[in-house]
Design a protein around this motif. Structure first.
Motif, PDB file in Angstrom:
ATOM      1  N   SER A 143      -2.400   5.041  -7.858  1.00 64.10           N
ATOM      2  CA  SER A 143      -2.729   4.778  -5.770  1.00 64.10           C
ATOM      3  C   SER A 143      -2.228   6.068  -5.807  1.00 64.10           C
ATOM      4  N   TYR A 146      -3.478   8.260  -3.100  1.00 62.44           N
ATOM      5  CA  TYR A 146      -3.684   7.531  -0.999  1.00 62.44           C
ATOM      6  C   TYR A 146      -1.873   7.491   0.083  1.00 62.44           C
ATOM      7  N   SER A 182      -0.806  -3.138   1.114  1.00 61.14           N
ATOM      8  CA  SER A 182      -2.965  -3.266   0.777  1.00 61.14           C
ATOM      9  C   SER A 182      -2.406  -2.789  -0.151  1.00 61.14           C
ATOM     10  N   LEU A 183      -1.727  -1.667  -0.445  1.00 60.39           N
ATOM     11  CA  LEU A 183      -1.552  -0.430  -1.534  1.00 60.39           C
ATOM     12  C   LEU A 183      -1.329  -1.045  -2.515  1.00 60.39           C
ATOM     13  N   ARG A 186      -3.066  -2.935  -4.476  1.00 65.19           N
ATOM     14  CA  ARG A 186      -3.356  -1.978  -5.938  1.00 65.19           C
ATOM     15  C   ARG A 186      -2.422  -1.696  -6.663  1.00 65.19           C
ATOM     16  N   SER A 187      -1.526  -1.441  -5.928  1.00 69.05           N
ATOM     17  CA  SER A 187      -0.934  -0.670  -7.585  1.00 69.05           C
ATOM     18  C   SER A 187       0.153  -1.598  -8.573  1.00 69.05           C
ATOM     19  N   ASP A 189      -2.023  -4.273  -9.659  1.00 70.80           N
ATOM     20  CA  ASP A 189      -3.341  -4.893  -9.899  1.00 70.80           C
ATOM     21  C   ASP A 189      -3.103  -5.071 -11.519  1.00 70.80           C
ATOM     22  N   HIS A 201      -6.882  -6.522  -7.112  1.00 68.08           N
ATOM     23  CA  HIS A 201      -7.073  -5.418  -6.115  1.00 68.08           C
ATOM     24  C   HIS A 201      -8.725  -6.334  -5.385  1.00 68.08           C
ATOM     25  N   TRP A 204      -6.804  -5.586  -1.498  1.00 68.22           N
ATOM     26  CA  TRP A 204      -7.298  -4.326  -1.527  1.00 68.22           C
ATOM     27  C   TRP A 204      -7.827  -3.734  -0.603  1.00 68.22           C
ATOM     28  N   HIS A 205      -9.234  -4.433  -1.293  1.00 69.63           N
ATOM     29  CA  HIS A 205     -10.668  -4.374  -0.596  1.00 69.63           C
ATOM     30  C   HIS A 205     -10.346  -5.309   1.385  1.00 69.63           C
ATOM     31  N   ASN A 208      -7.493  -3.549   3.724  1.00 67.41           N
ATOM     32  CA  ASN A 208      -8.146  -2.313   3.956  1.00 67.41           C
ATOM     33  C   ASN A 208      -9.354  -2.090   4.968  1.00 67.41           C
TER      34      ASN A 208
END
Length: 228
Positions: A143, A146, A182-183, A186-187, A189, A201, A204-205, A208
């Motif tokens: 990640s 981002y 969100s990040l 993702r990190s 996951d 994850h 994250w979608h 975002n």
């Protein structure tokens, strides 16, 4: 016609949810990309109600829809070529919105806005190698790329808040907070696979998509205020 190298068709397994190379091995990660399409529809309705004449925002709306389609491809096909379909539209939105923010919120002239965006692109490209040099064991599960976008939201939002664009500043800072959350998902996951087989994850979608909707809404509201 040149054929794509075989390596481009190599399978990619980056997320907890994927357990095999099949098309529907990441159902949550795949289906939640519909959130980007919903964000695009929401922004399009707002764009039409605001007069439907804001070309830059219409471009961002189209890119948002492509983000959802590209990410869906990656989380279903899950091959190296599909990774480009996932990351390229996201990069286009990030740099496109940064350029818009430079002119619309910070009121830079066209040349200054382009130069500022080019500087941001250079910073973004150099950030991950620099991070890996000093913190090689902290990868954030892929990640890192981002983090500059989160910093840009925070920085530009703060400048707007303490300048003359308070409403835009509030929107960008809200987007920055949601993007940071969100990040984080993702990190985390892969590190949560044993406790949460679906991973995080998909969040994250969803988050975002909300971030992009907030950013496009802010751009529409700002242009509407200017034309009154």
């Amino acid at each position: 016609m040149l054929a794509m190298p075989a390596s481009w068709f190599a399978p990619v397994d980056n997320y907890c949810e994927r357990t095999d190379p099949s098309f529907w091995s990441e159902p949550l990660n795949a289906v939640t990309n519909a959130a980007f399409l919903l964000a695009a529809v929401y922004a399009f309705v707002r764009w039409r109600r605001a007069g439907g004449r804001d070309g830059p925002v219409l471009w961002l709306i189209a890119v948002t829809a492509v983000v959802g389609i590209g990410s869906f491809l990656f989380h279903t096909v899950a091959e190296r070529w599909a990774l480009l379909a996932d990351v390229v539209p996201i990069a286009v939105f990030i740099y496109g919105y940064f350029l818009l923010a430079m002119g619309r919120y910070l009121r830079l002239g066209p040349v200054a806005a382009v130069l500022a965006t080019a500087a941001f692109v250079a910073f973004n490209m150099g950030f991950e190698p620099l991070w890996r040099h000093f913190l090689p064991h902290v990868t954030l599960n892929g990640s890192l790329g981002y983090v500059p976008a989160a910093a840009a939201l925070l920085g530009v939002g703060t400048l707007c808040l303490f300048g003359k664009e308070r409403e835009a500043g509030k929107a960008l800072l809200l987007a920055a907070a949601l993007f940071a959350l969100s990040l984080t998902f993702r990190s985390l996951d892969r590190s949560l696979c044993t406790m949460l087989p679906t991973g995080t994850h998909f969040l994250w979608h969803v988050l975002n998509a909300v971030v992009l909707a907030i950013l496009m809404d802010a751009a529409i509201a700002h242009r509407t205020k200017e034309t009154r």
